[in-house]
Design a protein around this motif. Structure first.
Motif, PDB file in Angstrom:
ATOM      1  N   UNK A  87      21.342 -63.899  65.084  1.00 41.38           N
ATOM      2  CA  UNK A  87      22.432 -63.784  64.106  1.00 41.38           C
ATOM      3  C   UNK A  87      21.878 -63.350  62.751  1.00 41.38           C
ATOM      4  N   UNK A  95      24.915 -61.479  61.381  1.00 41.92           N
ATOM      5  CA  UNK A  95      26.172 -61.831  62.040  1.00 41.92           C
ATOM      6  C   UNK A  95      26.497 -63.278  61.779  1.00 41.92           C
ATOM      7  N   UNK A 106      28.643 -66.543  63.426  1.00 43.48           N
ATOM      8  CA  UNK A 106      29.332 -66.973  64.643  1.00 43.48           C
ATOM      9  C   UNK A 106      30.822 -67.064  64.338  1.00 43.48           C
ATOM     10  N   UNK A 107      31.634 -66.497  65.201  1.00 44.62           N
ATOM     11  CA  UNK A 107      33.071 -66.609  64.961  1.00 44.62           C
ATOM     12  C   UNK A 107      33.741 -67.425  66.061  1.00 44.62           C
ATOM     13  N   UNK A 108      32.933 -68.270  66.715  1.00 50.11           N
ATOM     14  CA  UNK A 108      33.510 -69.120  67.757  1.00 50.11           C
ATOM     15  C   UNK A 108      34.400 -70.180  67.111  1.00 50.11           C
ATOM     16  N   UNK A 144      26.777 -54.176  60.880  1.00 48.35           N
ATOM     17  CA  UNK A 144      26.100 -54.732  62.053  1.00 48.35           C
ATOM     18  C   UNK A 144      27.036 -55.605  62.881  1.00 48.35           C
ATOM     19  N   UNK A 145      27.849 -56.392  62.197  1.00 48.80           N
ATOM     20  CA  UNK A 145      28.705 -57.346  62.886  1.00 48.80           C
ATOM     21  C   UNK A 145      29.648 -56.634  63.848  1.00 48.80           C
ATOM     22  N   UNK A 170      26.428 -65.787  73.750  1.00 51.99           N
ATOM     23  CA  UNK A 170      26.524 -66.939  72.856  1.00 51.99           C
ATOM     24  C   UNK A 170      26.381 -66.560  71.387  1.00 51.99           C
ATOM     25  N   UNK A 171      26.254 -65.266  71.074  1.00 54.20           N
ATOM     26  CA  UNK A 171      26.074 -64.867  69.680  1.00 54.20           C
ATOM     27  C   UNK A 171      27.384 -64.955  68.900  1.00 54.20           C
ATOM     28  N   UNK A 172      28.428 -64.342  69.438  1.00 47.61           N
ATOM     29  CA  UNK A 172      29.735 -64.457  68.795  1.00 47.61           C
ATOM     30  C   UNK A 172      30.806 -64.179  69.833  1.00 47.61           C
ATOM     31  N   UNK A 173      32.031 -64.486  69.495  1.00 50.82           N
ATOM     32  CA  UNK A 173      33.072 -64.283  70.510  1.00 50.82           C
ATOM     33  C   UNK A 173      33.251 -62.791  70.805  1.00 50.82           C
ATOM     34  N   UNK A 174      32.955 -61.941  69.790  1.00 50.83           N
ATOM     35  CA  UNK A 174      33.068 -60.502  70.027  1.00 50.83           C
ATOM     36  C   UNK A 174      32.032 -60.024  71.026  1.00 50.83           C
ATOM     37  N   UNK A 187      30.545 -61.890  73.220  1.00 55.08           N
ATOM     38  CA  UNK A 187      30.858 -62.481  74.510  1.00 55.08           C
ATOM     39  C   UNK A 187      31.918 -61.645  75.243  1.00 55.08           C
TER      40      UNK A 187
END
Lengths: 169, 484
Positions: A142, A147, A149-151, B58-59, B83-87, B89
């Motif tokens: 990240x 980045x 986390x957007x969970x 980057x995101x 597991x990095x981000x929902x996008x 995933x």
């Protein structure tokens, strides 16, 4: 020498030899399509690449120029996966070429190489992104990619749970 | 806002000449509402917007490049991407599901269309299939996988989908009874599944079938259902089946509104076909788009042409397989049904040779819609063909022109049949691709014949899927006056 004008999404035009351009699968197809539809065989093809901006297109053409005498890699050279190719193709020049770029540019290059069908460039750029991920923790990744986390809620925990099912011990 | 901070640092942002002209900070605000797929095109629109988005590029780029990068990394790293981000995933899951073992709606693509598939695609397919294999519910070898996660699952909410590619394999084994894990997991999470692959293990009982039927109500959203008797030690013969209670069983089939693919290819016991499979078809056949069965099913008297027409009004892809001796009846019935077939696959698994005339009348029955044909059987050789023809001359059928047939895959042997070659030449004017399964890929003669005689043919691929890596050779028509 037959030339072709390649125009980026933001309107910059690059004049390159057709021989060089044809090392990109996409440009090759485009040049041939232009030939078929044009009456005048001497006319200079003009190809607009609406998905790639000038800065990135310049880098792709620069890479092609450097590698113009390499043998063309067939798409299915390796048996099981594409992983061997990158190491084979990566020269000192490639490393110097990629070294100053930030990850955003590298990722844009991946999309461009994918779109223009330039396998060698796709290999080295993907390999670079891979090296930023393999062997690192999720938090390190990240940070490297800036980045967040957007969970939501317990989504992250659930994702780990799903993964646990499939990860080999 | 990031852009405003930058402006304060003295690097002014410009706005592109839009109508109306908006200040950069407003654009920046608007962009916050866009997802990855939409933001990437924005950066390419103009220099100004690209600069504006530089900071969080980057995101939104990572999820877009993942499908490319995934081909270069190991399975565990692919899982880590999730597991990095929902996008990320979602990007991984979407890619894996597209490569999942179930192959979207096309069970036969898995076996026949990958001569020219790139190594990277093949790699991702193997990753997806290895993930599918993790969801193997059995009390024997794979049970430990389930034990590993079961404690977590028992407290998880039923909204959570624990099945990565929405696919499980499940062994119904009469010797061991029902897997208690399955009985715990399916009621809670079964609604997430799209594919159920049931292996029936057992040598003398029809009980596993009853169990499977009983459990269908736990998976109300499945699209694909595969039922296959485990070949080990072997499929029971009818004499060996314990038929106690079978004739009196009334099956209660739940509504499975999304079920469109049914594969019962290995069920080849007459008794099971006549009871369980027939009962199942009475319930679901009308909704099926894709159906695979053993040729023995067509031996059932009850399934005459009229019944078959009523049963399968929507079937577009059909795969018939079995022993050569069972094939004749199947082909006969198929050459009279009125199904809207787009794909047909005929596969004889013993070495029996089939009369090409029968194959041709079956194919030509589907002349209106058929696009893709695979003939996986040996045809009678020339000498016998001639004899057969004379005998059958009286009842020679009208062979119709195939109006949509574009792709044919077949064993090399079919090009030895004069009748079949004539059929390709005279009745398949739109044929574009011909795939020939042969171990001798350097034998170009057949390919040359095809390119010389079939007008619209673009390429002939000679290949063998039996060797790994897949070995193939593509022949194309030379382009006239090609300029250098």
């Amino acid at each position: 020498m037959a030339l072709v004008r390649v125009i980026s999404s933001d309107g910059a035009a690059f004049l390159v030899s057709q021989r060089l351009a044809k090392r990109s699968g996409k440009l090759k197809t485009e040049i041939e399509t232009f030939r078929k539809s044009s009456d005048n065989s001497e006319a200079q093809p003009e190809i607009r690449i609406v998905t790639i901006r000038a800065e990135i297109l310049r880098l792709v053409l620069q890479w092609l120029q450097q590698h113009q005498n390499d043998p063309v890699l067939p798409a299915n050279q390796n048996e099981q996966d594409g992983r061997g190719d990158a190491e084979m193709g990566q020269s000192q020049w490639d490393r110097d070429f990629l070294a100053p770029m930030d990850l955003g540019i590298v990722m844009e290059l991946i999309l461009a190489a994918n779109h223009l069908e330039v396998k060698g460039l796709l290999d080295i750029t993907c390999k670079l992104v891979e090296s930023k991920i393999t062997g690192r923790t999720v938090d390190e990744i990240r940070t490297a990619f800036k980045l967040k986390s957007d969970f939501k809620g317990n989504e992250e925990e659930q994702t780990r749970l799903e993964n646990r099912w499939c990860v080999e011990n | 806002m990031e852009s405003l901070n930058k402006m304060k640092r003295g690097k002014p942002f410009r706005s592109p000449k839009t109508t109306p002209i908006l200040p950069p900070e407003l654009w920046s605000h608007i962009f916050e509402f866009l997802g990855s797929e939409d933001l990437y095109p924005v950066t390419k629109t103009c220099v100004e917007w690209n600069e504006l988005l530089e900071d969080n590029k980057n995101a939104f780029l990572l999820p877009v490049v993942l499908p490319s990068v995934m081909k270069y990394v190991k399975k565990n790293t692919i899982l880590k991407f999730r597991t990095i981000s929902s996008l990320t995933r979602n990007a991984v899951d979407k890619t894996l599901q597209s490569f999942s073992d179930s192959d979207d709606e096309d069970p036969f693509d898995r076996h026949c269309s990958h001569y020219e598939e790139s190594s990277s695609k093949r790699y991702l397919r193997s990753v997806a299939s290895s993930i599918s294999c993790s969801y193997m519910f059995t009390l024997s070898d794979f049970g430990y996988l389930l034990d590993k996660v079961y404690p977590d699952l028992s407290v998880a909410s039923s909204d959570v989908n624990p099945f990565l590619v929405r696919y499980i394999s499940y062994f119904s084994d009469f010797r061991l009874g029902n897997d208690p894990h399955v009985l715990n997991i399916l009621p809670k999470f079964g609604h997430h599944l799209l594919t159920l692959n049931c292996f029936i293990v057992g040598d003398s009982s029809t009980q596993p079938f009853h169990n499977i039927v009983a459990q269908l109500r736990l998976v109300p959203n499945i699209k694909r259902l595969w039922i296959r008797p485990q070949l080990w030690p072997r499929t029971p013969t009818d004499d060996e089946l314990d038929l106690t209670g079978l004739s009196t069983t009334v099956y209660e089939f739940p509504a499975l509104p999304k079920l469109v693919i049914l594969d019962v290819r290995l069920v080849n016991s007459n008794v099971l076909l006549d009871t369980v499979v027939l009962a199942m078809l009475r319930h679901y056949s009308k909704q099926l788009i894709c159906f695979t069965c053993d040729a023995k099913l067509f031996l059932l008297q009850e399934l005459n042409v009229d019944v078959l027409n009523l049963m399968f009004p929507n079937v577009k892809k059909f795969h018939l397989l079995g022993k050569g001796s069972d094939f004749a009846t199947g082909l006969e019935k198929l050459s009279n049904v009125s199904w809207p077939l787009e794909r047909l696959h005929l596969e004889v698994h013993d070495g029996d040779q089939i009369n090409p005339q029968n194959v041709i009348s079956t194919i030509s029955n589907f002349h209106e819609n058929l696009e893709h044909l695979k003939v996986d059987c040996l045809l009678l050789p020339k000498q016998l063909e001639a004899n057969n023809c004379n005998e059958n001359e009286a009842e020679e059928k009208v062979v119709r022109k195939m109006s949509k047939l574009k792709i044919v895959r077949a064993k090399a042997n079919i090009l030895d049949s004069n009748l079949f070659c004539k059929f390709l030449k005279d009745n398949c004017p739109h044929l574009e691709e011909l795939y020939i399964e042969t171990s001798d890929i350097l034998c170009r003669e057949r390919g040359r014949w095809a390119l010389d005689n079939l007008r619209n043919l673009e390429k002939v691929v000679l290949g063998s899927l039996k060797s790994l890596p897949v070995n193939f050779h593509t022949m194309r028509r030379p382009v006239p006056n090609e300029t250098l």
